[in-house]
Design an enzyme around this catalytic site. Sequence first.
Site, short mmCIF file in Angstrom:
data_model
loop_
_atom_site.label_atom_id
_atom_site.label_comp_id
_atom_site.label_asym_id
_atom_site.label_seq_id
_atom_site.Cartn_x
_atom_site.Cartn_y
_atom_site.Cartn_z
N GLY A 1 -7.24 -2.66 7.08
CA GLY A 1 -5.58 -2.93 6.52
C GLY A 1 -4.42 -2.19 7.82
O GLY A 1 -3.46 -2.13 7.88
N GLY B 1 -8.87 -8.89 8.54
CA GLY B 1 -8.36 -8.02 9.45
C GLY B 1 -8.26 -7.00 8.64
O GLY B 1 -8.18 -6.51 8.05
N GLU C 1 -7.32 8.29 -10.96
CA GLU C 1 -8.13 6.58 -11.57
C GLU C 1 -9.20 6.73 -10.30
O GLU C 1 -9.16 6.95 -9.51
CB GLU C 1 -6.52 5.76 -11.01
N VAL D 1 -4.13 -4.32 11.21
CA VAL D 1 -3.52 -5.94 11.05
C VAL D 1 -2.26 -6.15 9.74
O VAL D 1 -1.42 -6.20 9.50
CB VAL D 1 -3.97 -7.43 10.28
N GLY D 2 -2.93 -5.47 8.89
CA GLY D 2 -1.78 -4.83 7.31
C GLY D 2 -0.70 -3.79 7.42
O GLY D 2 0.66 -4.50 7.71
N GLU E 1 1.87 -3.48 -6.13
CA GLU E 1 1.23 -3.58 -7.88
C GLU E 1 0.24 -2.91 -7.85
O GLU E 1 -0.59 -2.73 -6.57
CB GLU E 1 0.64 -4.66 -8.00
P1 NAD Z 1 -6.73 -0.51 -0.75
O1 NAD Z 1 -5.19 0.03 -0.86
O2 NAD Z 1 -7.47 0.38 -0.24
O3 NAD Z 1 -6.68 -2.01 -0.05
C1 NAD Z 1 -5.73 -2.67 -0.32
C2 NAD Z 1 -6.03 -3.60 1.04
O4 NAD Z 1 -4.31 -3.06 1.66
C3 NAD Z 1 -6.23 -3.98 1.18
O5 NAD Z 1 -6.33 -5.41 2.18
C4 NAD Z 1 -7.24 -3.31 2.56
O6 NAD Z 1 -7.22 -3.76 3.92
C5 NAD Z 1 -4.95 -3.26 2.87
N1 NAD Z 1 -4.68 -1.93 3.36
C6 NAD Z 1 -5.74 -0.64 3.22
N2 NAD Z 1 -4.38 0.44 4.41
C7 NAD Z 1 -3.42 -0.18 4.82
C8 NAD Z 1 -2.18 0.03 5.24
N3 NAD Z 1 -2.28 1.24 6.06
N4 NAD Z 1 -1.63 -0.67 5.84
C9 NAD Z 1 -1.83 -1.96 5.01
N5 NAD Z 1 -2.59 -2.32 4.25
C10 NAD Z 1 -3.24 -1.45 3.94
O7 NAD Z 1 -7.14 -0.83 -2.18
P2 NAD Z 1 -8.30 -1.09 -2.80
O8 NAD Z 1 -9.82 0.15 -2.75
O9 NAD Z 1 -8.87 -2.74 -1.76
O10 NAD Z 1 -7.68 -1.95 -4.04
C11 NAD Z 1 -8.37 -1.17 -4.84
C12 NAD Z 1 -6.81 -0.55 -5.78
O11 NAD Z 1 -6.24 -1.72 -6.25
C13 NAD Z 1 -6.78 0.73 -6.85
O12 NAD Z 1 -5.95 1.77 -6.87
C14 NAD Z 1 -6.87 -0.51 -8.10
O13 NAD Z 1 -5.61 -0.51 -8.90
C15 NAD Z 1 -5.59 -1.31 -7.41
N6 NAD Z 1 -5.38 -2.31 -8.02
C16 NAD Z 1 -3.70 -2.54 -8.84
C17 NAD Z 1 -3.72 -4.09 -9.30
C18 NAD Z 1 -2.23 -3.99 -9.99
O14 NAD Z 1 -1.78 -5.44 -10.01
N7 NAD Z 1 -1.79 -3.37 -10.24
C19 NAD Z 1 -4.77 -5.19 -9.30
C20 NAD Z 1 -5.49 -4.51 -9.07
C21 NAD Z 1 -6.44 -3.61 -7.55
#
Ligand code: NAD
Length: 476
Positions: free
Chosen positions: A202, A200, A378, A205-206, A244
């Site tokens: 973010g 779903g 980033e 569902v998130g 993270e």
């Molecule tokens: P994102 O934050 O856009 O999405 C991550 C997840 O959060 C997805 O499943 C998304 O659907 C969900 N999401 C989005 N909006 C939400 C909300 N309002 N409520 C709840 N969930 C929500 O990140 P991305 O683009 O998928 O991944 C890239 C980012 O992840 C980069 O900033 C990267 O640095 C970070 N990252 C961090 C680590 C770590 O271990 N520190 C590892 C990998 C990636």
Amino acid sequence: MQRIEHIYINGEFVIPHGQEWFDLHNPGTEQVIGQVRLGDAVDAQRAIAAAKAAFPSWSRTSREERIAALQRMHRAVAAREEELLQAILVEYGAPAVRGRWMATYPADVIAQAIDALQAFVFEEQAGTARVVLTPVGVTGLITPWNSNAGFICNKLATALAAGCTAVIKPSEMSALQTQVVLSALHEAGLPPGVFNIVNGRGDVVGEEIARHPDVAKISFTGSSAVGQHLVRTSADTMKRVTLELGGKSPTVVLDDSDFQAVMPLVLQAGFLNSGQACIAGTRILVPRSRLAEFEQVAKAGVAQIQSGDPRNADTDIGPMVSRKQWERVQGYIRIGQEEGARLLAGGEGRPEGLQAGWFVKPTVFTDANNRMRIAREEIFGPVLTIIPYEDDAEAIRIANDTDYGLSALVLGKNTERCETVARQIDAGRVLINTLAHEPRAPFGGFKHSGLGREMGKWGMSAYLEPKTLMVGAPLN
Ligand code: NAD
């Protein structure tokens, strides 16, 4: 073309209440390769109810029962390595070598959770009190697209090891990988409701997971912006939160370094996972007195880097995951030039010879300073920024002058001196002359890079609440 219609609730594959279909792309060709039906808030609520119902009995299982369940998960996930690799290559575009690591890591990380569980101390004496670590309850596990299968397995294995149950909201962009992992986890035969997976968006569902009073804890990997939003939303229900998040990690090249010798590590750290890695070493701090020499070696090194079809064994950098990500990275390459940094390698557009696919030229800026956006934000693509410094003290100051603090790399000939520098860098992990990973050590970030830690006993503790038991003499 694959159509993924089911989500997983209470041990069953079910058709979601949500009606929306989402396109999945091959980033190497830009073609639509599949569709996934997305769940909605109702689906999230059903999954949370299933996890809540499963919690009382799962939380009372013994260490041995949990180890047996995790071993079944490990075997089932390991058996799907090839299938997972194909999904990773076609849906995510990781270069083959990295893709292989991403296909083996999900099983490895379950094995690491088993190790952590075997050694974990759930009860200890504190003065006259007994301290009992008890599972927090239902957990919401939210993963990003850049290592979806690995994060699902790491978070789930640790939550289950601690005695928690889970609702997983994987990245909607990684549904093929989720499907492979889900099939394996189903085969592992865990009690119904112990884990549930809802594809779903973010913000649908998130968001429901973050707001729901029956979810006690969230473990999230993703961007800092969403992480901050989750902390705010979770506050209403006092959820425990592990985050993270992103990074802008420094690679500090000390002035005694042999540049030929260190360059492979500098470039590997920077271009890791096609630059789509939270730990990528994207700020390269170089002694000003040897800047020209470093630039020469870096330019020659980047010229050797192959960008292209992720299935080719000699490809170092694959495509960006989506058009949006490609445009974002192109935008930063423009911004860097507008800010006055000089392109040492790469630039806007696709690498030569590639007409389609979300490929980016491996790009290195020099003549940059730490105030520029390309040094502070980033980018999440293969774009590195060289920043000169005068002495070790200034290198440390620049390394720490960032909102982030996930990882750092220190390179130099004198290990003692490297360690002196490393100890002064504010980051969750500082590597010296290596890119090795130690799964028994905590992983996580300072500042905007996160909250709390994953991996090892630190990762387990984040799913447990300490309860103090004090026993008086019998009253009779
Ligand atoms: P994102 O934050 O856009 O999405 C991550 C997840 O959060 C997805 O499943 C998304 O659907 C969900 N999401 C989005 N909006 C939400 C909300 N309002 N409520 C709840 N969930 C929500 O990140 P991305 O683009 O998928 O991944 C890239 C980012 O992840 C980069 O900033 C990267 O640095 C970070 N990252 C961090 C680590 C770590 O271990 N520190 C590892 C990998 C990636």
